[in-house]
Design a protein around this motif. Structure first.
Motif, PDB file in Angstrom:
ATOM      1  N   UNK A 313      45.137  39.047  39.697  1.00 40.54           N
ATOM      2  CA  UNK A 313      44.022  39.073  38.748  1.00 40.54           C
ATOM      3  C   UNK A 313      42.780  39.544  39.644  1.00 40.54           C
ATOM      4  N   UNK A 314      42.600  39.790  40.656  1.00 39.89           N
ATOM      5  CA  UNK A 314      41.461  40.580  41.222  1.00 39.89           C
ATOM      6  C   UNK A 314      41.778  41.993  41.058  1.00 39.89           C
ATOM      7  N   UNK A 315      43.038  42.263  41.431  1.00 39.32           N
ATOM      8  CA  UNK A 315      43.422  43.877  41.219  1.00 39.32           C
ATOM      9  C   UNK A 315      43.085  44.209  39.868  1.00 39.32           C
ATOM     10  N   UNK A 316      43.088  43.290  38.748  1.00 38.21           N
ATOM     11  CA  UNK A 316      42.893  43.705  37.292  1.00 38.21           C
ATOM     12  C   UNK A 316      41.494  43.654  37.197  1.00 38.21           C
ATOM     13  N   UNK A 317      40.562  43.051  38.050  1.00 39.40           N
ATOM     14  CA  UNK A 317      39.194  42.993  37.836  1.00 39.40           C
ATOM     15  C   UNK A 317      38.599  41.879  37.038  1.00 39.40           C
ATOM     16  N   UNK A 331      23.327  29.000  30.587  1.00 34.98           N
ATOM     17  CA  UNK A 331      23.746  28.573  31.893  1.00 34.98           C
ATOM     18  C   UNK A 331      24.914  27.680  31.912  1.00 34.98           C
ATOM     19  N   UNK A 332      25.029  26.845  31.059  1.00 37.21           N
ATOM     20  CA  UNK A 332      26.034  25.992  30.945  1.00 37.21           C
ATOM     21  C   UNK A 332      27.280  26.669  30.863  1.00 37.21           C
ATOM     22  N   UNK A 333      27.445  27.761  29.889  1.00 36.73           N
ATOM     23  CA  UNK A 333      28.486  28.662  29.798  1.00 36.73           C
ATOM     24  C   UNK A 333      28.988  29.236  31.046  1.00 36.73           C
ATOM     25  N   UNK A 334      27.953  30.029  31.587  1.00 35.49           N
ATOM     26  CA  UNK A 334      28.164  30.637  32.895  1.00 35.49           C
ATOM     27  C   UNK A 334      28.840  29.525  33.925  1.00 35.49           C
ATOM     28  N   UNK A 335      28.542  28.687  33.911  1.00 37.12           N
ATOM     29  CA  UNK A 335      29.149  27.805  34.887  1.00 37.12           C
ATOM     30  C   UNK A 335      30.614  27.663  34.492  1.00 37.12           C
ATOM     31  N   UNK A 336      30.743  27.275  33.298  1.00 36.86           N
ATOM     32  CA  UNK A 336      32.352  27.172  32.811  1.00 36.86           C
ATOM     33  C   UNK A 336      33.219  28.215  33.232  1.00 36.86           C
ATOM     34  N   UNK A 337      32.442  29.577  33.267  1.00 36.20           N
ATOM     35  CA  UNK A 337      33.247  30.775  33.335  1.00 36.20           C
ATOM     36  C   UNK A 337      33.659  30.966  34.802  1.00 36.20           C
ATOM     37  N   UNK A 338      32.278  30.408  35.631  1.00 33.85           N
ATOM     38  CA  UNK A 338      32.698  30.241  37.350  1.00 33.85           C
ATOM     39  C   UNK A 338      33.933  29.371  37.492  1.00 33.85           C
ATOM     40  N   UNK A 339      33.869  28.383  36.856  1.00 36.39           N
ATOM     41  CA  UNK A 339      34.786  27.018  37.108  1.00 36.39           C
ATOM     42  C   UNK A 339      36.331  27.736  36.779  1.00 36.39           C
ATOM     43  N   UNK A 340      36.423  28.535  35.607  1.00 36.53           N
ATOM     44  CA  UNK A 340      37.772  28.963  35.277  1.00 36.53           C
ATOM     45  C   UNK A 340      38.163  29.916  36.182  1.00 36.53           C
ATOM     46  N   UNK A 341      37.216  30.871  36.736  1.00 40.97           N
ATOM     47  CA  UNK A 341      37.599  32.071  37.307  1.00 40.97           C
ATOM     48  C   UNK A 341      38.134  31.126  38.843  1.00 40.97           C
ATOM     49  N   UNK A 342      37.589  30.418  39.326  1.00 43.07           N
ATOM     50  CA  UNK A 342      37.906  29.730  40.484  1.00 43.07           C
ATOM     51  C   UNK A 342      39.433  29.026  40.452  1.00 43.07           C
ATOM     52  N   UNK A 343      39.492  28.645  39.390  1.00 47.08           N
ATOM     53  CA  UNK A 343      40.748  27.754  39.060  1.00 47.08           C
ATOM     54  C   UNK A 343      41.871  28.883  39.143  1.00 47.08           C
ATOM     55  N   UNK A 344      41.620  29.862  38.542  1.00 49.90           N
ATOM     56  CA  UNK A 344      42.622  30.938  38.430  1.00 49.90           C
ATOM     57  C   UNK A 344      43.050  31.472  39.779  1.00 49.90           C
ATOM     58  N   UNK A 345      41.987  31.843  40.412  1.00 54.48           N
ATOM     59  CA  UNK A 345      42.115  32.783  41.747  1.00 54.48           C
ATOM     60  C   UNK A 345      41.877  32.257  42.951  1.00 54.48           C
TER      61      UNK A 345
END
Ligand code: SAH
Length: 375
Positions: A313-317, A331-345
């Motif tokens: 997923x990092x290779x795909x950007x 701000x709340x949505x941004x936190x969710x995006x960060x949490x999801x990103x961490x979960x995936x990678x």
């Protein structure tokens, strides 16, 4: 519910065992997951926050979007053919495909070339998939098994499978003093509960064990084999050789064949005893990516080195994609995006347990993210 709570499927399994003796783990998984009336995938929608487990496409739209772009670039590297079949094995709710189709709308010519082919056995999930992709107006067909998908002249194929192989039935063999004994499921005469029993030891089973492991087995070692996954990998490889194309398999599992018992059940996001409440819990096993890769190579297909999901997923950007999404998020949505990103990678989440294997036809240019190609 207690350990011994009865489900209609438990009743059915006990009758089956009473009639014909202990059954294989594959028989058990087949019934637990795919029994037409009581099977786990047949009666419900098990995904998402309210379901028993959550898969990568349900965690974040970024997952399907990046896979869509991987498919689009693969298509471009094939010379942007006028027609291509985009196949998904075990598409669940159809979320991955919907996110992928949305992400590729701006890739000139790709959407027009696409026909979507879903391989799905569950009628409930088929209807979810149909609804999910409706907005994108791409023609789609549904198939019981991969080999039912027709070849269309010289249209190549891109095959995607996320958490598909782990749901396929496995058999387990335990090393004894003189050979291998299959682990079977019987009914305990005392308690009346399902329990694991050992079949007869036989030296013949050695043929199932990969050559690299055969000499190293100690008594008690368990070997798992998934004949259906091997058969499907073989069919996919043959098709990719015949029509051209690429396949992307993502699942939790190991890059090398190894001994171990990885059979597990999940219910309400928690581990659950495998034999308890069959039909009401998801039952899976880790995928042996080395066995899948060997199968593709034996069919004269090509494979890349097994990657971790985090690396892929990092290779795909994915990190850049997350930043872009955050630009228009509060701000709340941004936190969710960060949490999801961490979960995936992240390594302690899905990033390293989940692996990625890319296969492609012998006459197809290597698709994106094939590094250290073997064979
Ligand atoms: N890919 C989805 C769902 C994974 S769960 C996601 O990532 O969310 C496994 C999926 O495979 C379900 O859609 C299930 O119904 C399907 N499935 C299980 N066994 C199958 C089989 N033998 N043939 C076709 N589909 C199967």
């Amino acid at each position: 519910m207690t350990e011994t709570s009865e489900t209609p499927l438990l009743d059915h399994l006990k009758r089956r065992i009473a009639l014909s003796g202990p059954i294989t783990i594959a028989d058990f998984m087949n019934d637990a997951l795919a029994h037409p009336e009581f099977g786990y995938y047949r009666k419900q929608d098990p995904f998402g926050r309210d379901g028993d487990f959550i898969t990568a496409p349900e965690i974040s739209q970024m997952f399907g979007e990046l896979i869509g772009l991987w498919a689009a670039v693969s298509w471009q590297q094939m010379g942007s053919p006028r027609k291509i079949d985009l196949v998904e094995l075990g598409p669940g709710r159809g979320t991955l495909m919907a996110d992928a189709l949305r992400a590729v709308r701006n890739v000139p010519g790709f959407s027009d070339a696409l026909t979507v082919r879903f391989v799905e056995t569950s009628p409930v999930l088929r209807s979810h998939q149909q609804t999910a992709i409706m907005p994108y107006g791409i023609p789609a067909t549904w198939h019981e098994v991969f080999d039912d998908i027709p070849s269309r002249g010289n249209a190549p194929m891109i095959v995607i499978g996320n958490e598909f192989f782990d749901a396929l039935p496995i058999r387990q063999f335990e090393r004894g003093d003189h050979g291998w004994a299959e682990r079977l499921i019987g009914v305990d005469a005392g308690t009346g509960a399902l329990g694991f029993v050992r079949g007869q030891e036989t030296p013949v089973t050695d043929a199932l064990i990969p050559a690299t492991l055969r000499g190293t087995a100690k008594p008690g070692d368990i070997f798992e084999s998934c004949a259906l996954a091997i058969a499907i990998a073989d069919q996919v490889a043959r098709r990719l050789n015949a029509v051209g194309g690429a396949a992307l398999f993502i699942d939790y599992g190991h890059p090398h064949s190894a001994f171990g018992d990885t059979l597990q059940a999940l219910k309400d996001h928690k581990f659950h005893s495998v034999l308890d409440q069959p039909g009401d819990a998801d039952v899976t096993a880790h995928v042996d990516f080395a066995a899948i890769g060997r199968t593709i190579l034996e069919a004269d297909g090509r494979v890349g080195a097994v990657l971790t999901q985090g690396t892929f997923l990092r290779m795909l950007g994915i990190e850049q994609r997350a930043e872009l999404l955050k630009e228009t998020a509060d701000a709340e949505q941004a936190k969710l995006i960060d949490t999801a990103l961490a979960r995936l990678i992240e390594a302690d989440q899905m990033g390293t347990l989940f692996k990625v294997l890319i296969g492609y036809g012998r006459d197809t240019a290597p698709p994106p993210c094939v590094s250290g190609a073997e064979g």
